[in-house]
Design an enzyme around this catalytic site. Structure first.
Site, PDB file in Angstrom:
ATOM      1  N   SER A   8      56.043  54.975  43.437  1.00  0.00           N
ATOM      2  CA  SER A   8      55.952  53.715  42.681  1.00  0.00           C
ATOM      3  C   SER A   8      56.910  52.649  43.209  1.00  0.00           C
ATOM      4  CB  SER A   8      56.253  53.967  41.203  1.00  0.00           C
ATOM      5  OG  SER A   8      56.297  52.725  40.524  1.00  0.00           O
ATOM      6  N   LYS A   9      56.368  51.440  43.363  1.00  0.00           N
ATOM      7  CA  LYS A   9      57.195  50.315  43.813  1.00  0.00           C
ATOM      8  C   LYS A   9      57.729  49.522  42.628  1.00  0.00           C
ATOM      9  CE  LYS A   9      54.702  49.877  48.169  1.00  0.00           C
ATOM     10  NZ  LYS A   9      55.008  51.264  48.366  1.00  0.00           N
ATOM     11  N   SER A  10      57.379  49.936  41.415  1.00  0.00           N
ATOM     12  CA  SER A  10      57.772  49.145  40.245  1.00  0.00           C
ATOM     13  C   SER A  10      59.284  48.965  40.114  1.00  0.00           C
ATOM     14  CB  SER A  10      57.196  49.767  38.970  1.00  0.00           C
ATOM     15  OG  SER A  10      55.802  49.667  39.001  1.00  0.00           O
ATOM     16  N   THR A  45      51.674  54.330  34.398  1.00  0.00           N
ATOM     17  CA  THR A  45      50.688  54.428  35.474  1.00  0.00           C
ATOM     18  C   THR A  45      49.946  55.754  35.353  1.00  0.00           C
ATOM     19  OG1 THR A  45      50.349  54.114  37.838  1.00  0.00           O
ATOM     20  CG2 THR A  45      52.366  55.269  37.207  1.00  0.00           C
ATOM     21  N   LYS A 101      47.552  56.026  31.307  1.00  0.00           N
ATOM     22  CA  LYS A 101      47.184  54.722  30.734  1.00  0.00           C
ATOM     23  C   LYS A 101      46.349  54.862  29.461  1.00  0.00           C
ATOM     24  CE  LYS A 101      47.457  51.942  34.938  1.00  0.00           C
ATOM     25  NZ  LYS A 101      46.767  50.965  35.788  1.00  0.00           N
ATOM     26  N   ASP A 135      46.958  44.278  34.147  1.00  0.00           N
ATOM     27  CA  ASP A 135      46.267  44.335  35.454  1.00  0.00           C
ATOM     28  C   ASP A 135      45.331  43.143  35.649  1.00  0.00           C
ATOM     29  OD1 ASP A 135      47.426  46.624  36.459  1.00  0.00           O
ATOM     30  OD2 ASP A 135      45.871  47.971  35.713  1.00  0.00           O
ATOM     31  N   GLY A 149      32.815  49.290  41.648  1.00  0.00           N
ATOM     32  CA  GLY A 149      33.640  50.340  41.048  1.00  0.00           C
ATOM     33  C   GLY A 149      33.503  50.286  39.543  1.00  0.00           C
ATOM     34  N   GLY A 189      39.162  53.003  36.028  1.00  0.00           N
ATOM     35  CA  GLY A 189      40.142  52.367  35.164  1.00  0.00           C
ATOM     36  C   GLY A 189      40.516  50.958  35.597  1.00  0.00           C
ATOM     37  N   ARG A 247      29.128  53.696  42.619  1.00  0.00           N
ATOM     38  CA  ARG A 247      28.490  54.867  43.244  1.00  0.00           C
ATOM     39  C   ARG A 247      27.748  55.671  42.178  1.00  0.00           C
ATOM     40  NH1 ARG A 247      32.634  58.867  46.116  1.00  0.00           N
ATOM     41  NH2 ARG A 247      33.311  59.048  43.948  1.00  0.00           N
TER      42      ARG A 247
HETATM   43  P1  NDP Z   1      39.530  55.576  39.322  1.00  0.00           P
HETATM   44  O1  NDP Z   1      39.737  56.933  39.855  1.00  0.00           O
HETATM   45  O2  NDP Z   1      39.600  55.330  37.856  1.00  0.00           O
HETATM   46  O3  NDP Z   1      38.082  55.028  39.821  1.00  0.00           O
HETATM   47  C1  NDP Z   1      37.717  55.175  41.159  1.00  0.00           C
HETATM   48  C2  NDP Z   1      36.464  54.351  41.445  1.00  0.00           C
HETATM   49  O4  NDP Z   1      36.250  54.363  42.848  1.00  0.00           O
HETATM   50  C3  NDP Z   1      35.202  54.888  40.793  1.00  0.00           C
HETATM   51  O5  NDP Z   1      34.365  53.810  40.466  1.00  0.00           O
HETATM   52  C4  NDP Z   1      34.598  55.748  41.920  1.00  0.00           C
HETATM   53  O6  NDP Z   1      33.200  55.886  41.833  1.00  0.00           O
HETATM   54  C5  NDP Z   1      34.938  54.881  43.106  1.00  0.00           C
HETATM   55  N1  NDP Z   1      34.994  55.595  44.383  1.00  0.00           N
HETATM   56  C6  NDP Z   1      35.907  56.523  44.764  1.00  0.00           C
HETATM   57  N2  NDP Z   1      35.670  56.920  46.029  1.00  0.00           N
HETATM   58  C7  NDP Z   1      34.587  56.233  46.455  1.00  0.00           C
HETATM   59  C8  NDP Z   1      33.846  56.203  47.674  1.00  0.00           C
HETATM   60  N3  NDP Z   1      34.193  56.974  48.716  1.00  0.00           N
HETATM   61  N4  NDP Z   1      32.800  55.366  47.757  1.00  0.00           N
HETATM   62  C9  NDP Z   1      32.457  54.582  46.719  1.00  0.00           C
HETATM   63  N5  NDP Z   1      33.095  54.562  45.540  1.00  0.00           N
HETATM   64  C10 NDP Z   1      34.157  55.392  45.413  1.00  0.00           C
HETATM   65  O7  NDP Z   1      40.594  54.649  40.110  1.00  0.00           O
HETATM   66  P2  NDP Z   1      41.203  53.254  39.645  1.00  0.00           P
HETATM   67  O8  NDP Z   1      40.114  52.477  39.010  1.00  0.00           O
HETATM   68  O9  NDP Z   1      42.445  53.487  38.888  1.00  0.00           O
HETATM   69  O10 NDP Z   1      41.647  52.594  41.036  1.00  0.00           O
HETATM   70  C11 NDP Z   1      40.689  52.055  41.927  1.00  0.00           C
HETATM   71  C12 NDP Z   1      41.389  51.295  43.058  1.00  0.00           C
HETATM   72  O11 NDP Z   1      42.114  50.191  42.552  1.00  0.00           O
HETATM   73  C13 NDP Z   1      42.394  52.140  43.848  1.00  0.00           C
HETATM   74  O12 NDP Z   1      42.292  51.767  45.207  1.00  0.00           O
HETATM   75  C14 NDP Z   1      43.741  51.694  43.300  1.00  0.00           C
HETATM   76  O13 NDP Z   1      44.771  51.854  44.225  1.00  0.00           O
HETATM   77  C15 NDP Z   1      43.449  50.215  43.041  1.00  0.00           C
HETATM   78  N6  NDP Z   1      44.329  49.618  42.039  1.00  0.00           N
HETATM   79  C16 NDP Z   1      45.117  48.568  42.414  1.00  0.00           C
HETATM   80  C17 NDP Z   1      45.950  47.954  41.524  1.00  0.00           C
HETATM   81  C18 NDP Z   1      46.798  46.823  41.980  1.00  0.00           C
HETATM   82  O14 NDP Z   1      47.679  46.386  41.226  1.00  0.00           O
HETATM   83  N7  NDP Z   1      46.571  46.300  43.168  1.00  0.00           N
HETATM   84  C19 NDP Z   1      46.017  48.379  40.108  1.00  0.00           C
HETATM   85  C20 NDP Z   1      45.123  49.486  39.785  1.00  0.00           C
HETATM   86  C21 NDP Z   1      44.323  50.075  40.738  1.00  0.00           C
HETATM   87  P3  NDP Z   1      32.527  57.078  40.953  1.00  0.00           P
HETATM   88  O15 NDP Z   1      32.557  56.591  39.536  1.00  0.00           O
HETATM   89  O16 NDP Z   1      31.172  57.200  41.502  1.00  0.00           O
HETATM   90  O17 NDP Z   1      33.382  58.292  41.163  1.00  0.00           O
END
Ligand code: NDP
Length: 269
Positions: free
Chosen positions: A14-16, A61, A65, A101, A125, A128, A150
């Protein structure tokens, strides 16, 4: 000294703490901010113990959550709508939860000159992160939001859940069609360097592509966008810094300048 922390598991990455230490220094606030690794079944106890020891506020985190959402006595509207809490604070004895967020994402987009009012947004996507940002995106009065995932059923569920907020619909990832001003990748595909199977025409027509993921190099999605000639492609580092700034504001009543902290973290990636 006022105490803050971030709860998570894992938490080492965590970078927080660094971000909040920099905000505190920039705004001349006296506070401490630590990482707290919490066992998956110990979250309520960890929050209660932190409060007993004088804790003033905390970030939450993965994977807590949703547990944080359930634990709170009170919720901001956007936390209630998104079903997840990433920021805790106390009002008297009452534990309150916010989700910063979405506002973090919106601030980063606006800061980068992305117009959201009247915008056609494609959100890819349905996890969360996407769920957490939809209420704040709708506050900016976009024309419409399409959620593609997906697993299409999850996108449908999200579109139904947020239907009262505005024009929102869903589709399967390989059926995305039409013109969008802004495409936001909220999947974790970039973390495994996986390209999204989105039609090149759709990406090509966007004015901006945004990946919530970030790293030392442009993400795969940013590279896809660049190769297809999209003029603006951004990663999620700005969102990370801005969502922390919104938490800091909630706790301390002052707004830190995100830019120096963005520059610092960028150099360290
Ligand atoms: P979740 O695990 O809750 O959701 C993951 C999502 O990604 C789902 O919709 C899943 O689809 C999809 N997914 C995973 N792998 C693949 C793939 N290979 N191809 C297509 N779809 C895929 O994760 P979060 O929602 O918490 O996080 C998602 C992204 O957002 C991460 O990269 C995270 O680092 C980033 N993030 C960034 C933040 C920021 O402050 N910049 C804050 C929060 C998150 P399925 O439902 O089909 O499994």
């Amino acid at each position: 000294m006022d105490r803050y922390c971030v709860f998570g598991n894992p938490i080492a990455h965590s970078k927080s703490p660094l971000i909040h230490a920099e905000f505190a220094s920039l705004t001349q606030q006296q506070l401490s901010y630590d990482k707290q690794l919490v066992a998956e079944d110990q979250f309520p106890q960890a929050v209660a113990e932190f409060r007993r020891q004088g804790g003033q506020g905390a970030n939450v985190t993965l994977p807590f959550k949703q547990q944080a959402f359930e634990l709170c006595d009170g919720l901001t509207d956007r936390a209630r709508l998104s079903g997840a809490v990433n920021t805790l604070y106390w009002q008297g004895d009452q534990l309150w939860g916010d989700n910063t967020d979405g506002e973090g994402l919106v601030r980063d987009l606006l800061r980068n000159g992305v117009e959201l009012k009247g915008c056609r947004i494609l959100l890819i996507g349905a996890g969360g992160a996407v769920r957490g940002v939809i209420p704040s995106l709708f506050e900016q009065q976009p024309q419409s939001i399409v959620v593609a995932n997906r697993t299409q059923a999850k996108a449908e569920t999200l579109a139904q859940h947020f239907a009262e907020l505005g024009d929102i619909s869903s589709c399967a990832m390989d059926e995305i069609d039409g013109a969008f001003d802004l495409i936001i990748n909220g999947t974790s595909a970039s973390l495994s360097s996986t390209a999204l199977p989105v039609n090149a025409d759709v990406i090509q027509r966007a004015k901006c592509c945004y990946d919530m993921a970030y790293g030392s190099e442009p993400t795969v999605f940013q590279q896809q966008a660049k190769q297809l000639g999209v003029s603006k492609s951004l990663d999620g580092l700005g969102m990370l810094i801005q969502q922390a700034a919104v938490s800091f504001e909630r706790w301390r009543g002052v707004t830190p300048d995100p830019q120096p902290v963005y520059d610092l973290i960028k150099r360290q990636l």
